[in-house]
Structure formats: C-alpha cells, structure tokens
Design an enzyme around this catalytic site. Sequence first.
Site, PDB file in Angstrom:
ATOM      1  N   THR A 223     -52.148  -1.124  26.328  1.00 26.32           N
ATOM      2  CA  THR A 223     -52.221  -0.548  24.980  1.00 26.32           C
ATOM      3  C   THR A 223     -51.726   0.889  24.981  1.00 26.32           C
ATOM      4  O   THR A 223     -51.948   1.619  25.944  1.00 26.32           O
ATOM      5  CB  THR A 223     -53.668  -0.601  24.422  1.00 26.32           C
ATOM      6  OG1 THR A 223     -53.988  -1.955  24.157  1.00 26.32           O
ATOM      7  CG2 THR A 223     -53.834   0.190  23.155  1.00 26.32           C
ATOM      8  N   ARG A 251     -55.724 -15.090  19.737  1.00 26.72           N
ATOM      9  CA  ARG A 251     -56.788 -14.088  19.881  1.00 26.72           C
ATOM     10  C   ARG A 251     -56.275 -12.742  19.363  1.00 26.72           C
ATOM     11  O   ARG A 251     -55.161 -12.324  19.643  1.00 26.72           O
ATOM     12  CB  ARG A 251     -57.175 -13.962  21.351  1.00 26.72           C
ATOM     13  CG  ARG A 251     -58.194 -12.850  21.651  1.00 26.72           C
ATOM     14  CD  ARG A 251     -57.524 -11.568  22.089  1.00 26.72           C
ATOM     15  NE  ARG A 251     -58.487 -10.586  22.603  1.00 26.72           N
ATOM     16  CZ  ARG A 251     -58.179  -9.330  22.875  1.00 26.72           C
ATOM     17  NH1 ARG A 251     -56.956  -8.883  22.704  1.00 26.72           N
ATOM     18  NH2 ARG A 251     -59.091  -8.502  23.342  1.00 26.72           N
ATOM     19  N   VAL A 252     -57.109 -12.061  18.597  1.00 27.85           N
ATOM     20  CA  VAL A 252     -56.764 -10.720  18.131  1.00 27.85           C
ATOM     21  C   VAL A 252     -57.837  -9.765  18.619  1.00 27.85           C
ATOM     22  O   VAL A 252     -59.028 -10.044  18.491  1.00 27.85           O
ATOM     23  CB  VAL A 252     -56.666 -10.682  16.586  1.00 27.85           C
ATOM     24  CG1 VAL A 252     -56.387  -9.271  16.107  1.00 27.85           C
ATOM     25  CG2 VAL A 252     -55.571 -11.631  16.102  1.00 27.85           C
ATOM     26  N   GLY A 253     -57.407  -8.644  19.187  1.00 31.96           N
ATOM     27  CA  GLY A 253     -58.358  -7.666  19.725  1.00 31.96           C
ATOM     28  C   GLY A 253     -58.702  -6.584  18.711  1.00 31.96           C
ATOM     29  O   GLY A 253     -58.575  -6.773  17.495  1.00 31.96           O
ATOM     30  N   ASP A 254     -59.106  -5.442  19.230  1.00 31.02           N
ATOM     31  CA  ASP A 254     -59.573  -4.351  18.363  1.00 31.02           C
ATOM     32  C   ASP A 254     -58.438  -3.549  17.724  1.00 31.02           C
ATOM     33  O   ASP A 254     -58.659  -2.862  16.731  1.00 31.02           O
ATOM     34  CB  ASP A 254     -60.431  -3.382  19.189  1.00 31.02           C
ATOM     35  CG  ASP A 254     -59.654  -2.804  20.366  1.00 31.02           C
ATOM     36  OD1 ASP A 254     -58.985  -3.581  21.083  1.00 31.02           O
ATOM     37  OD2 ASP A 254     -59.700  -1.578  20.569  1.00 31.02           O
ATOM     38  N   THR A 274     -58.494   2.142  23.649  1.00 31.51           N
ATOM     39  CA  THR A 274     -57.923   1.131  24.545  1.00 31.51           C
ATOM     40  C   THR A 274     -59.049   0.567  25.390  1.00 31.51           C
ATOM     41  O   THR A 274     -59.940   1.300  25.808  1.00 31.51           O
ATOM     42  CB  THR A 274     -56.831   1.713  25.454  1.00 31.51           C
ATOM     43  OG1 THR A 274     -56.505   0.731  26.446  1.00 31.51           O
ATOM     44  CG2 THR A 274     -57.265   2.993  26.147  1.00 31.51           C
ATOM     45  N   GLY A 277     -61.125  -5.329  24.017  1.00 32.51           N
ATOM     46  CA  GLY A 277     -61.157  -5.342  22.562  1.00 32.51           C
ATOM     47  C   GLY A 277     -62.395  -5.952  21.938  1.00 32.51           C
ATOM     48  O   GLY A 277     -62.904  -5.457  20.928  1.00 32.51           O
TER      49      GLY A 277
HETATM   50  N1  ASP Z   1     -57.755  -3.177  23.359  1.00 26.72           N
HETATM   51  C1  ASP Z   1     -56.710  -4.096  23.657  1.00 26.72           C
HETATM   52  C2  ASP Z   1     -57.129  -5.474  23.235  1.00 26.72           C
HETATM   53  O1  ASP Z   1     -58.260  -5.841  23.439  1.00 26.72           O
HETATM   54  C3  ASP Z   1     -56.322  -4.142  25.102  1.00 26.72           C
HETATM   55  C4  ASP Z   1     -56.160  -2.823  25.746  1.00 26.72           C
HETATM   56  O2  ASP Z   1     -56.470  -1.780  25.219  1.00 26.72           O
HETATM   57  O3  ASP Z   1     -55.690  -2.817  26.864  1.00 26.72           O
HETATM   58  O4  ASP Z   1     -56.303  -6.193  22.756  1.00 26.72           O
END
Ligand code: ASP
Length: 355
Positions: A223, A251-254, A274, A277
């Site tokens: 990220t 899948r969707v993260g934060d 980062t 998520g």
């Molecule tokens: N936060 C990101 C996610 O969960 C991954 C990351 O920050 O490396 O998609």
Amino acid sequence: MKKFLSFLLIGVLQILPVAAYAQKGTFTEIKQLQSPQNPRLGFVIHGGAGVIRKGSLSPEKEKAYRDGLEQALLAGYKALQNGKSSMDAVEIAIRMLEDNPLFNAGKGAVFTADGKNELDASIMDGKTLMAGAVAGLHRVKNPITLARAVMEKSPHVLMIGDGAEKFAAEQKIELVDPQYFWTQERWDNLQNVIKQEKEKAAKEGKKVSQVDLRFEPINKFGTVGAVALDKDGNLAAGTSTGGMTYKKYGRVGDVPVIGAGTYANNNTCAVSATGWGEYFIRIGVARDISALMEYRALPIQQAADTTLNKVKTLGGDGGVISLDKFGNIGISFNSEGMYRAYIDVNGKPVIEIYK
Ligand code: ASP
C-alpha cells in the site's frame, strides 16, 4: 480569584494528556512542534508497513526503495511549494508510487488467490470533507486519479469494478491491459503462499480450503499513501493498494473505506493507513485518530499511537502517517518496519524504513 482558579484548572487539563503521554514513554517520539503562529507546509508519504527487518533487503533494493520514496516525496512537496493544493500533492506522489513496481499499488500490486491484480484507492479533501474511492479495479493504471474523479466529477463517494472502469473510460482516465500489472516478484509471492498452504494442509491432514494462512507473515503488506498540508491550510489524504497477497477474489480492504484507510478534516488531521485491512476497517482507524483529536484534544502523535494500540489489541498490525492542521507529524506502526518519508521542520527530506 475564581477566574484565576478556573484558568489554572484549564491549564492543568490541557497539560494532562501530554504528561500522560510522556510518562508512558512507549510512543514514537514527537517529531515536530508547529503551532497556529508557526504553521508550515506539510508532506508525508508511506510505501506500506510489514515484515521489513534490518538486513532483509539487499543494499541495492534498499536504495531503490529509498530513491522511489524520495522522488515521490520531493515531487509532492515541490507542488506544495509552487502553490498547488494538498489534493494535487497527494495525487502527484501517489501516482509516482503506483507507477513504481516496488510498491504494492498500481504496477507492482500483489495477486489475489485466483491470480489477478485487484486495485483499491481513495482520496479525501479536508476542506470540504468531499471524498472519492474506488475498489476492485483490474484495468485502471492510476487508481488514485480515478478516486479523485469520483469525488470531483460524480455525485458518489465509492465506485467499484466494471462500473468504476466504465466511468474511468468516460472521464478519459488511462486504462491498460490487466497484464500491465503483472510482475514476476509478486507472482512468485503468490506461488509461495499457495505452496505453503498445500504443505500446511498435508501436514495437518486437512483440505487446502480449511487451512488459514492469514496469520503467516508472508501475506503482509504493501500500500502507498500520502498526507499533505498546503499554503492555504488545507489538509488532504490519499491511499492506493493492491491489497493483500492471496486475498479472496472480491475482497476489499480498508483503503477505499473512508474513515478506515483514509481521512482528512481541516479541523483535525489527515491520515493514510497501511496494514491488515480487516482490522483497520473494524477500528475505523483514520477517523478514530481524527476523533481523538476532536473530542479529546490529543496531539497528533498521541492520537495515532492510541488508535494503533487498539489495532494491536485486536490482533492486527500495520501503521499510519498523519499530519495536523499546523504541520505536526504523527507516524505510528506496530509492524517490523514501514516505508515512510517526510519533510522535516527544516524543509529537508527524511526517508526511513525500519523501526
Ligand atoms: N491495507 C491494505 C489492505 O488491507 C493492505 C496494506 O496496507 O498493505 O488491503
């Protein structure tokens, strides 16, 4: 006398959080002390948090990361010095990090469990509280630019998948063949995880689908993100990612969740996160930091540390970069390392990777 006593009380109440903060001594050192009389341009970026141990990167690779961070930092900062807005600075720096295959965003994004690159991004303007976000993209070269277009040119905040890409085409935002995002290193990472999963399943006598590799360090992280404060006192934040290696399709993260991975409010701060998520969504990390400043008047570094401790308590890890309205920086992470860079009080670039 009464007036004097209430002044005294207010003074003590204001000092208390800082004193408690200093006493604990476990927090990251406060790096800048800016004030309403002494605001400054502010710019901080990150290139992801994760298992980055000292000595684990070859000197060449470490230099490449440092160079990539420095170029993006200086480009964004120069834009601010030239009078551009914090939104511009954030977009400029993130685009550069998206184009750099070293970072897990744009080219260089990690692979999903079914071998695709699925990209998410978001951006927020602290002046207007307008925000734009995109998720599940396969063909947009610079997702951060599409996130900004969603904010500025659509009535929406969050757009996903095919629809978001259709909107990108309408806005003449560059689309590429999905192959553009393929990199050998990330492909090898995916194969490695699949292999580990099979081995673990065989060892435990389970089916592959029953084995949970989410807790293995290999799945972490990437990220990119930026926070900026411009000459007009406006804050902005943006974040862009390929997510986590071996994430399930869809899948969707934060990152595209406003208030989790990204938040900006001129009254408090700008934050880009980062990390893992799922945890960042459940805590509402970026908005939590802003709320701690708004409701409890915590200084930015303390607010960032407090929220990151909540992530840790739940079992998650990662980090944040943040800036308050005067240009004070809050950087906090509970992973082994975090690629990060900022402009210090003397206007000098600082690049850091390890704890
Ligand atoms: N936060 C990101 C996610 O969960 C991954 C990351 O920050 O490396 O998609």
